[in-house]
Scaffold this active site. Structure first.
Site, PDB file in Angstrom:
ATOM      1  N   SER A 186       0.824  -1.204   0.000  1.00 20.69           N
ATOM      2  CA  SER A 186       0.000   0.000   0.000  1.00 20.69           C
ATOM      3  C   SER A 186       0.861   1.259   0.000  1.00 20.69           C
ATOM      4  O   SER A 186       1.584   1.497  -0.960  1.00 20.69           O
ATOM      5  CB  SER A 186      -0.964  -0.034   1.190  1.00 20.69           C
ATOM      6  OG  SER A 186      -1.955   0.951   1.055  1.00 20.69           O
ATOM      7  N   ASP A 226      -9.878  -4.674  -5.582  1.00 21.11           N
ATOM      8  CA  ASP A 226      -9.309  -3.555  -4.824  1.00 21.11           C
ATOM      9  C   ASP A 226      -9.724  -2.241  -5.466  1.00 21.11           C
ATOM     10  O   ASP A 226      -9.276  -1.900  -6.568  1.00 21.11           O
ATOM     11  CB  ASP A 226      -7.786  -3.671  -4.784  1.00 21.11           C
ATOM     12  CG  ASP A 226      -7.134  -2.669  -3.850  1.00 21.11           C
ATOM     13  OD1 ASP A 226      -7.836  -1.753  -3.368  1.00 21.11           O
ATOM     14  OD2 ASP A 226      -5.927  -2.793  -3.585  1.00 21.11           O
ATOM     15  N   HIS A 258      -7.911  -4.799  -0.823  1.00 13.60           N
ATOM     16  CA  HIS A 258      -6.653  -4.157  -0.439  1.00 13.60           C
ATOM     17  C   HIS A 258      -5.977  -4.840   0.745  1.00 13.60           C
ATOM     18  O   HIS A 258      -4.804  -5.234   0.674  1.00 13.60           O
ATOM     19  CB  HIS A 258      -6.929  -2.690  -0.109  1.00 13.60           C
ATOM     20  CG  HIS A 258      -5.728  -1.812  -0.196  1.00 13.60           C
ATOM     21  ND1 HIS A 258      -5.129  -1.460  -1.393  1.00 13.60           N
ATOM     22  CD2 HIS A 258      -4.993  -1.197   0.769  1.00 13.60           C
ATOM     23  CE1 HIS A 258      -4.101  -0.675  -1.157  1.00 13.60           C
ATOM     24  NE2 HIS A 258      -3.993  -0.492   0.148  1.00 13.60           N
TER      25      HIS A 258
END
Length: 362
Positions: free
Chosen positions: A72, A242, A268
């Site tokens: 991320s 996602d 995610h």
């Protein structure tokens, strides 16, 4: 649960920790109660923290290069860093980006999305110039754990339309208390500037008029991170469900040698804690390491986690000589931890300590 695939594999790794979260609120120069402590965005990670971390690791291990695995925001920080530091590309064998973040489309909730896109600086009015989400640890402490988990699930569905169905209830109880921590409001404003302008850009210091709809009156253009200049091999592993990843747009902004691999039903956070992550994600990581990492010497594997609570910290020129402190520091004095993963700390440190006792090591 997540440690099993590493057994029998000799990887020395360093686990990063972003400045400003609940595990990293000390500095040699400023107090966490001051505005100066919280005056950072992704630019500081890219210009200072990531390069200093890599330099610290390679100096202390006497290795010429390392491999970087990000999650991320940990991927966004690496995209930014490698794009503006050409020489750093020679010191990173491969960059594996899990749930990569570069220029998300926006939030699922239309009202919140429209408000933030209209004026990202409204966050400063709502949360001030210091930390955001500072109440997360308070709610974690006072709420019954299953209720806290339910609150997080509802927030994820409201903001991002994530179902979190791939993460077991037991895993949520163990992991969610480590998921959300505070960071600087400026960092979140930076992300919403990127979303608003649909461009992976540096932080814009120009204060817009409230609810301004455009940048037509500007006499300059905010510089983009030149991500097409990255020479390090890149492997993207993204989730088909996602909402923060638009792989077509991302690939247009990355060099042609980038490889993208999809896990169809993953959201995610699934790349951290979903069931079957050891069979769907870890093999992709090991394949990338085997394909790109050098084999003539013992390599360093650098694992780092991103969004809001995760990232990288290092010592370098923070006012301490190399042999004076084992606790890493950034170039502007923010103190972090040398071996750490926010969110899976209880798993990883236990694995490290056990293997050290048995003489195996990572």
């Amino acid at each position: 649960m997540a440690r099993a695939p590493f057994i029998g594999r000799l990887y020395w790794y360093r686990l990063g920790n972003n400045r400003g979260n609940k595990y990293s609120k000390k500095s040699t120069r400023t107090s966490p109660t001051s505005n100066a402590f919280w005056d950072f965005s992704m630019d500081q990670f890219a210009f200072h923290d990531i390069p200093d971390s890599i330099d610290y690791i390679l100096r202390t291990t006497s290795q010429p290069s390392l491999s970087y695995i990000g999650f991320s925001q940990g991927t966004a920080q690496a995209f930014a860093t490698l794009s503006i530091h050409p020489t750093l590309n020679d010191r990173v064998d491969v960059f594996v980006a899990l749930a990569p973040a570069m220029s998300p489309a926006g939030l699922h909730n239309g009202v919140v999305d429209a408000l933030i896109k209209a004026s990202p600086d409204v966050l400063f009015l709502a949360f001030g110039r210091r930390s955001i989400l500072s109440s997360a640890t308070m709610w974690q402490a006072i709420l019954y754990p299953p209720i806290f988990v339910r609150l997080i699930d509802m927030s994820l569905a409201f903001l991002f339309n994530w179902t979190s169905k791939n993460i077991s209830a037991h895993q949520k109880l163990a992991a969610y208390p480590h998921l959300y921590s505070f960071t600087s409001t400026k960092s979140v404003v930076h992300w919403f500037q990127i979303i608003r302008n649909r461009c992976f850009q540096m932080y814009d210091d120009d204060v817009q008029a409230p609810l301004s709809l455009g940048a037509s009156e500007r006499y300059y253009k905010v510089p983009k991170f030149p991500t097409r200049n990255i020479k390090t091999p890149i492997v993207l592993v993204y989730g088909g469900s996602d909402s923060l990843v638009d792989i077509k747009i991302m690939l247009r902004e990355l060099p042609k040698h980038t490889i993208a691999k999809e896990v169809p039903h993953f959201e995610h956070l699934d790349f951290l804690w979903a069931e079957h992550v050891e069979t769907l994600v870890f093999p992709q990581v090991f394949d990338a390491l085997e394909a790109h990492a050098g084999r003539d010497h013992l390599k360093q594997r650098y694992l780092t986690h991103g969004l809001l609570a995760h990232g990288i910290q290092s010592k370098h020129s923070a006012g301490f000589p190399a042999d004076e402190s084992s606790s890493p520091l950034t170039a502007d004095g923010a103190r972090g931890t040398d071996i750490f993963v926010s969110g899976t700390r209880h798993v990883e440190t236990e694995a490290c300590e056990r293997l050290e006792r048995e003489g195996q090591g990572f």
